[in-house]
Design a protein around this motif. Structure first.
Motif, PDB file in Angstrom:
ATOM      1  N   ASN A 174       0.850  -1.190   0.000  1.00  0.00           N
ATOM      2  CA  ASN A 174       0.000   0.000   0.000  1.00  0.00           C
ATOM      3  C   ASN A 174       0.889   1.243   0.000  1.00  0.00           C
ATOM      4  O   ASN A 174       1.730   1.409   0.880  1.00  0.00           O
ATOM      5  N   GLU A 176      -0.190   4.376   0.276  1.00  0.00           N
ATOM      6  CA  GLU A 176      -0.755   5.505   1.021  1.00  0.00           C
ATOM      7  C   GLU A 176       0.163   5.848   2.194  1.00  0.00           C
ATOM      8  O   GLU A 176       0.491   4.999   3.022  1.00  0.00           O
ATOM      9  N   PHE A 212       3.444   6.875  -4.914  1.00  0.00           N
ATOM     10  CA  PHE A 212       2.799   8.074  -4.378  1.00  0.00           C
ATOM     11  C   PHE A 212       3.839   9.174  -4.247  1.00  0.00           C
ATOM     12  O   PHE A 212       4.926   8.966  -3.709  1.00  0.00           O
ATOM     13  N   ARG A 219       0.534  16.600  -0.968  1.00  0.00           N
ATOM     14  CA  ARG A 219       0.480  16.212   0.442  1.00  0.00           C
ATOM     15  C   ARG A 219       1.352  17.126   1.303  1.00  0.00           C
ATOM     16  O   ARG A 219       1.080  17.286   2.498  1.00  0.00           O
TER      17      ARG A 219
END
Length: 245
Positions: A174, A176, A212, A219
């Motif tokens: 993942n 994230e 990401f 972010r």
């Protein structure tokens, strides 16, 4: 006498190496191959025989060994240094430039592809996105990796980049960012601000997933970081004594 002389030469090399002459640097290099004898005459003989360091480091080991007073170990040592110098020169001519976000992601993706243990990498960039160096950190347990703030600060002081890109992976699959990732980004940002270095991006990779990017995903702004703020990170305030305080 030789031990004291060698110690002085090591100290000069450590603190003032740039000011040492060619024969002094060569003399110090020969310490590794000639443990006890005075290497100063050998250094002079080598430079006299070849005319310059450049010619010396271009010679093969057999040719170097023919010089009076130079044994096989010395010749092999000088040959290795010569080969390293040649490769360093060629790598400088073929320096890698990461000029945009896509180039950075591609470079990092190639390095993280297939990695199973969690790894953290710093990419130090100079003018026009030239890649100055890469520093890699990994943890033996394969699940976490950490770097002391002092280590990063020392690296920034030593390398003196214009910008920094951080990349790490999530073996879980993942991409994230976690709260821990955000906290680390905030700390890296603060250290970069102290050193006047732009924190360009923080990338998170995982096998089979799109990377990401803190920069592209905005972010940095979401976690309260203004990477282009003009104010210095360190602010000195003068506290005035007030009655009742």
């Amino acid at each position: 006498m030789h031990e004291g002389h060698r110690e002085r030469m090591w100290n000069r090399l450590y603190f003032h190496g740039d000011s040492m002459s060619d024969h002094e640097l060569l003399e110090t290099l020969l310490f590794f191959a000639i443990p006890r004898c005075n290497t100063n005459p050998t250094a002079h003989a080598l430079l006299d025989g070849f005319g310059s360091l450049e010619k010396l480091f271009e010679a093969d080991a057999a040719e170097i060994e023919k010089i009076a007073g130079v044994g096989k170990k010395s010749a092999e040592l000088i040959r290795v240094v010569g080969l390293l110098c040649g490769r360093a020169r060629r790598s400088g001519e073929n320096a890698r430039y990461l000029t945009n976000a896509a180039a950075v992601r591609q470079f990092a993706r190639e390095r993280f592809e297939g990695r199973k243990e969690e790894t953290l990498e710093f990419y130090f960039l100079g003018a026009r996105g030239r890649l100055l160096c890469v520093k890699t950190f990994a943890c033996g347990d394969g699940e976490s990796v950490s770097v002391q703030s002092k280590q990063l600060s020392e690296l920034l002081s030593s390398v003196q980049p214009l910008s920094l890109v951080v990349a790490h992976n999530h073996p879980s699959g993942n991409t994230e960012p976690s709260c821990g990732d955000d906290d680390a980004a905030r700390e890296i940002y603060q250290i970069c601000r102290i050193h006047g270095v732009l924190f360009s991006d923080c990338l998170v990779f995982a096998d089979g997933c799109e990377a990401f990017s803190y920069f592209l995903g905005q972010r940095f702004e979401r976690i309260g970081l203004d990477r282009h703020a003009e104010k210095s990170y360190i602010v000195m305030n003068q506290n005035k004594n007030k009655k009742g305080v």
